[in-house]
Design an enzyme around this catalytic site. Structure first.
Site, mmCIF file in Angstrom:
data_model
loop_
_atom_site.group_PDB
_atom_site.id
_atom_site.type_symbol
_atom_site.label_atom_id
_atom_site.label_comp_id
_atom_site.label_asym_id
_atom_site.label_seq_id
_atom_site.Cartn_x
_atom_site.Cartn_y
_atom_site.Cartn_z
ATOM 1 N N SER A 1 0.832 -1.217 0.000
ATOM 2 C CA SER A 1 0.000 0.000 0.000
ATOM 3 C C SER A 1 0.863 1.261 0.000
ATOM 4 C CB SER A 1 -0.916 0.019 1.233
ATOM 5 O OG SER A 1 -0.145 -0.102 2.413
ATOM 6 N N SER B 1 -12.711 23.871 -30.059
ATOM 7 C CA SER B 1 -12.754 22.573 -30.700
ATOM 8 C C SER B 1 -11.634 22.514 -31.730
ATOM 9 C CB SER B 1 -14.105 22.394 -31.394
ATOM 10 O OG SER B 1 -13.987 21.452 -32.432
ATOM 11 N N HIS C 1 -39.626 21.673 -14.227
ATOM 12 C CA HIS C 1 -39.675 20.699 -15.333
ATOM 13 C C HIS C 1 -38.918 21.201 -16.558
ATOM 14 C CE1 HIS C 1 -43.059 19.013 -13.007
ATOM 15 N NE2 HIS C 1 -43.469 20.275 -12.927
ATOM 16 N N GLU D 1 -18.139 20.552 -17.363
ATOM 17 C CA GLU D 1 -18.458 19.176 -17.768
ATOM 18 C C GLU D 1 -17.600 18.163 -17.009
ATOM 19 O OE1 GLU D 1 -19.566 19.031 -22.322
ATOM 20 O OE2 GLU D 1 -17.890 20.379 -21.994
ATOM 21 N N LYS E 1 -16.349 27.282 -31.586
ATOM 22 C CA LYS E 1 -16.825 26.728 -30.315
ATOM 23 C C LYS E 1 -16.040 27.172 -29.090
ATOM 24 C CE LYS E 1 -18.634 22.776 -29.954
ATOM 25 N NZ LYS E 1 -18.784 21.318 -29.978
HETATM 26 N N1 ARG Z 1 -1.305 -0.974 5.745
HETATM 27 C C1 ARG Z 1 -2.233 -1.387 6.732
HETATM 28 C C2 ARG Z 1 -3.560 -0.673 6.536
HETATM 29 O O1 ARG Z 1 -3.596 0.298 5.881
HETATM 30 C C3 ARG Z 1 -1.714 -1.083 8.104
HETATM 31 C C4 ARG Z 1 -2.214 -1.969 9.183
HETATM 32 C C5 ARG Z 1 -1.719 -3.341 9.018
HETATM 33 N N2 ARG Z 1 -1.996 -4.107 10.149
HETATM 34 C C6 ARG Z 1 -1.824 -5.433 10.151
HETATM 35 N N3 ARG Z 1 -2.104 -6.052 11.209
HETATM 36 N N4 ARG Z 1 -1.438 -6.061 9.067
HETATM 37 O O2 ARG Z 1 -4.592 -1.090 7.030
#
Ligand code: ARG
Length: 456
Positions: free
Chosen positions: A16, A270, A149, A283, A276
């Protein structure tokens, strides 16, 4: 493929770091508060805490200077910082995690981040409200058709129209403030889920980190993401408001309406049609609303099957959330200058107001004032309008004889009914009469002045 290769290619699934890196400031702040408390409680020595705090401060500088050696193999921001701390100060680094788990750590980091995001979001909404208010103040005499409407219904002041959006955004601010109350709770001390087995001073850490309260149940605290859902839900509603406004700006800037001209920097030409001026920014804002809704649905779906307490699914809470924050802040930032810079084509609005049969209600009201029951007056004006439309005439082009054919109660003064008078007649609280709109402008100004005193 060797088994090692298999291992490393699968490992990326759990990483992550590429998105939770942005929690580094919160993570370090949380760690510093935690270890200072550990020293205060005699769980680590003062020297150990000082070493750790110094090491963490140096890591923050390293990250901010772009010199931190990020390691994907360490999965997340928490492990990256802890491992780097060990590399810098040695085994004493291992004392930082006493009485703590990544479970209460990540919950704390995310809450700290969300609190800041809410503050920025409210400031962004205030910016849009300021532009709406400025446009409203500049247009207290501009009359345009109000629609139901998508049919021309009754004349209104453009200021009244803008202030309608001001109200929507005021409710958004209330929603974010409400979300802040539930976000402002500190989970640290919950540890993995049962609570820490050390004599921690949770209140002290909360104060240090600027939290108003500590969580009341460790199992709930490590698995609760309601505060993120609160943000998502408030963001979805706010984007919905921005999207409704976008929709109006898009068709107002069409040739058919021609009510506004967007400033050149908020449009694009455009590539093949040189005439345009496309309202792309509006948008795109309308389009981005979709992804914000999606993230709300995404998190609700992540949460729905989770038993107590922490489950790794929770790691999936962040990407959508960060994207929602980024999207909403960017949209608000574009809207404030876009609204203020658009040109109001008041003469087109006025023209459109006179062209239809928007005074129909006022004609009926005229008859009511002469004793005709409203329902009957309504029927008379409906017939009169059908007749005028069949002749392609406005009310003003009809002769007195023609009026009289539909009701003997019509008299010469019927010609005095104008769009301006129609607007002025809506003189109830919340109505479009100029006096009421001026009052609403004052209220809106007061709201903005009150908030600029205390930074959100
Ligand atoms: N990267 C994990 C999360 O965002 C952190 C917590 C991980 N905890 C664990 N017991 N693996 O949730």
């Amino acid at each position: 493929m060797t088994t090692d290769d298999v291992g490393s290619s699968f490992k990326s699934f759990t990483v992550s770091l590429h998105y939770d890196r942005r929690l580094y400031k919160q993570d370090i702040a949380g760690s510093i508060a935690h270890v200072r408390m550990l020293a205060k409680q005699g769980i680590v020595t003062k020297q150990e805490a000082d070493q750790i705090v110094k090491g963490l401060a140096a890591i923050r500088e390293e990250i901010e200077a772009g010199q931190f050696p990020w390691r994907e193999d360490l999965e997340d921001i928490h492990m990256n910082i802890e491992s780097r701390l060990h590399a810098r100060i040695g085994d004493v680094a291992g004392k930082l995690h006493t009485g703590r788990s990544r479970n209460d750590q990540v919950a704390t980091d995310t809450r700290l981040y969300t609190k800041e995001a809410i503050t920025k979001t409210i400031a962004g909404i205030r910016g849009v409200q300021r532009s709406l208010l400025a446009q409203a103040e500049a247009n207290t005499e501009t009359i345009l058709p109000g629609y139901t409407h998508m049919q021309r219904a009754q004349p209104v002041l453009l200021a009244h129209h803008f202030l309608a959006y001001f109200q929507m955004f005021e409710r958004d601010i209330q929603r974010f403030r409400d979300a802040l109350k539930r976000t402002d709770v500190m989970p640290l001390g919950s540890a993995a889920m049962a609570g820490a087995a050390y004599w921690l001073d949770r209140e002290w850490v909360a104060k240090e980190l600027g939290f108003s309260a500590i969580s009341q149940n460790s199992m709930d605290a490590v698995s609760d993401r309601d505060f993120l859902l609160d943000y998502h839900a408030a963001a979805a509603t706010c984007m919905m408001h921005l999207s409704r406004l976008s929709e109006e700006l898009v068709y107002w800037s069409s040739e058919e309406f021609g009510f506004i001209r967007m400033a050149a920097e908020f449009t694009t030409g455009s590539s093949i049609m040189p005439q345009k001026r496309n309202p792309d920014f509006a948008e795109i804002a309308r389009g981005k609303t979709g992804r914000v809704y999606g993230h709300l649905m995404g998190l609700l779906t992540i949460m729905k099957g989770l038993p107590l307490t922490y489950n790794r699914d929770l790691q999936e809470d962040k990407e959508g959330f960060f994207d929602t924050v980024d999207t909403l802040l960017a949209t608000l930032e574009v809207f404030a200058p876009m609204l203020i810079s658009m040109e109001i084509r008041w003469e087109r609005m006025r023209q459109a107001t006179g062209a239809g049969y928007m005074l129909a209600t006022d004609l009926a009201d005229y008859l009511v004032r002469r004793g005709v029951p409203f329902r009957i007056a309504h029927g008379i004006v409906a017939e009169l309008t059908r007749y005028a439309a069949s002749k392609s005439m406005t009310y003003g082009q009809l002769t007195m004889d023609e009026f009289k054919k539909f009701s003997p109660d019509f008299a010469q003064d019927v010609s005095e009914i104008t769009e301006e008078k129609s607007v002025a007649a809506r003189d109830v609280p919340g109505g479009t009469a100029p006096g009421r709109v001026r009052q609403a402008l004052e209220e809106a100004k007061k709201l903005l002045a009150a908030t600029s005193e205390k930074p959100e």
